[in-house]
Design an enzyme around this catalytic site. Structure first.
Site, PDB file in Angstrom:
ATOM      1  CB  THR A 194       7.728   5.989   6.050  1.00  5.70           C
ATOM      2  OG1 THR A 194       6.826   4.912   6.211  1.00  5.70           O
ATOM      3  CG2 THR A 194       9.012   5.484   5.421  1.00  5.70           C
ATOM      4  N   GLY A 245       4.496   6.692   1.541  1.00  3.61           N
ATOM      5  CA  GLY A 245       3.122   6.792   1.055  1.00  3.61           C
ATOM      6  C   GLY A 245       2.447   5.446   1.142  1.00  3.61           C
ATOM      7  CD1 TRP A 246      -1.602   2.104   0.595  1.00  6.48           C
ATOM      8  CD2 TRP A 246      -3.177   3.441  -0.237  1.00  6.48           C
ATOM      9  NE1 TRP A 246      -2.794   1.437   0.677  1.00  6.48           N
ATOM     10  CE2 TRP A 246      -3.784   2.238   0.164  1.00  6.48           C
ATOM     11  CE3 TRP A 246      -3.977   4.443  -0.802  1.00  6.48           C
ATOM     12  CZ2 TRP A 246      -5.145   1.999   0.018  1.00  6.48           C
ATOM     13  CZ3 TRP A 246      -5.327   4.203  -0.952  1.00  6.48           C
ATOM     14  CH2 TRP A 246      -5.905   2.996  -0.536  1.00  6.48           C
TER      15      TRP A 246
HETATM   16  N1  ASP Z   1       5.204   3.414   2.666  1.00  6.75           N
HETATM   17  C1  ASP Z   1       4.945   2.905   3.980  1.00  6.75           C
HETATM   18  C2  ASP Z   1       4.228   1.590   3.867  1.00  6.75           C
HETATM   19  O1  ASP Z   1       3.331   1.469   3.068  1.00  6.75           O
HETATM   20  C3  ASP Z   1       4.126   3.829   4.804  1.00  6.75           C
HETATM   21  C4  ASP Z   1       4.680   5.224   4.938  1.00  6.75           C
HETATM   22  O2  ASP Z   1       5.256   5.760   4.016  1.00  6.75           O
HETATM   23  O3  ASP Z   1       4.553   5.777   6.027  1.00  6.75           O
HETATM   24  O4  ASP Z   1       4.539   0.710   4.617  1.00  6.75           O
END
Ligand code: ASP
Length: 327
Positions: A194, A245-246
């Site tokens: 992201t 993140g997740w």
């Molecule tokens: N936070 C993003 C999501 O869960 C993923 C990422 O940070 O790459 O969609």
């Protein structure tokens, strides 16, 4: 009428500007990136910094700066946003993005868009040209058609071989009952990718922006934290954050807002607040990732608990850098 000569105008207070960006947290082993890839990542992060900083340096707004920086990252196939976005479980791309202006608390977001080349631009248009904060799916695309500055592309325009390979691996792993959504559970290096930016402008205003393709092999219709104000993106009068993140954990723990709330209510330093949320609260809950944060004094924090986070910064003293691992 006063006979006094007019006072000379007081010189504008010297305000320093600052900018921090990320290209996603994840676990990228040091030897997984070839020299060429590494050079290209640093060069793209520097281009994004230059795009945002040029605006700040000429007295432009933090809002324009974060948008400009994120557009550069969206247009690069290296990151999981815009071109190069991950595939969902149906082999298509659904993109999420949000932007927030801390000074006015205005915010705009889009979720699950499939044909908008630069979702961050559409998020900004939602903020500026609708009474709403978030538009999703077909309604967001319909709105996109009313805005001349928004470019639409076929969904396959976002494809890259690297993301296709990630999807295939994730789906193989899923079939083998080893894992589902998380890259980290497959053989692939966990890699979120992201993108985001937070800026402080010469007027002391803070803005934050985040854009993503979400998570590889996500269920069709899944929306992550990135377009959710307070989860993946936050900006107020004293602090701004963009997370990576997740996403499910970032939503449950309102990560971006929590960092700034700690600064506001607890008087924690930006660094302590960001570290506590990203390195203690998120992993204790079972999540992982990172964040970039910036306060009105120009302090920058870039914690991550995932082994690496593509990131770049220009501090208020003008010093700058880009990094991938702890170095
Ligand atoms: N936070 C993003 C999501 O869960 C993923 C990422 O940070 O790459 O969609």
């Amino acid at each position: 009428m006063s006979t006094h000569a007019a006072e000379p105008a007081a010189p504008a207070p010297e305000r320093r500007v600052a900018l921090v960006i990320h290209g996603g947290a994840g676990f990228v082993p040091k030897d997984a990136l070839g020299e060429e890839d590494r050079r290209e990542v640093h060069a793209t992060l520097n281009r994004a910094l230059d795009a945002g900083y040029a605006i700040l340096a000429r007295g432009g707004s933090a809002l324009d700066a974060v948008e400009a920086a994120v557009v550069v990252l969206e247009d690069s196939p290296r990151f999981n946003a815009g071109k190069g976005a991950v595939f969902n479980a149906k082999g298509a791309h659904e993109l999420d993005a949000s932007i927030m202006d801390g000074h006015t608390r205005r915010a705009g977001a889009v979720a699950g868009v499939t044909t908008v080349r630069n979702p961050i631009r559409l998020a900004r248009a939602v903020m500026e040209h609708t009474p709403h904060v978030m538009l999703a799916g077909a309604g967001a695309e319909e709105f996109a058609d009313t805005r001349p500055e928004i470019r639409r592309v076929p969904n396959t325009w976002f494809d890259t071989p690297h993301r296709r390979e990630q999807l295939e691996k994730a789906q193989r792993a899923e079939r083998e009952k080893r894992a589902a959504v998380r890259d980290s559970d497959s053989d692939m290096p966990a890699y979120f990718g992201t993108v985001g930016a937070v800026a402080l402008d010469a007027q002391g205003r803070i803005a934050a922006a985040t854009s993503t393709g979400g998570m590889t092999n996500k269920r069709y219709g899944r929306v992550g934290d990135s377009p959710i104000i307070g989860a993946g993106t936050w900006a107020d009068e004293r602090c701004g954050v963009s997370g990576t993140g997740w996403g499910e954990f970032y939503i449950r723990y309102a990560v971006a807002h929590d960092i700034c709330a700690r600064v506001a209510y607890r008087g924690q330093s930006l660094q302590d607040a960001a570290e506590e949320v990203v390195n203690r609260i998120v992993p204790a809950a079972g999540g992982d990732g990172g964040a970039i944060a910036l306060d009105r004094d120009g302090n920058i924090a870039m914690p991550f608990n995932s082994g690496s986070m593509f990131r770049g910064w220009i501090r208020s003293d003008g010093s700058r850098g880009t990094a991938i691992h702890e170095d």
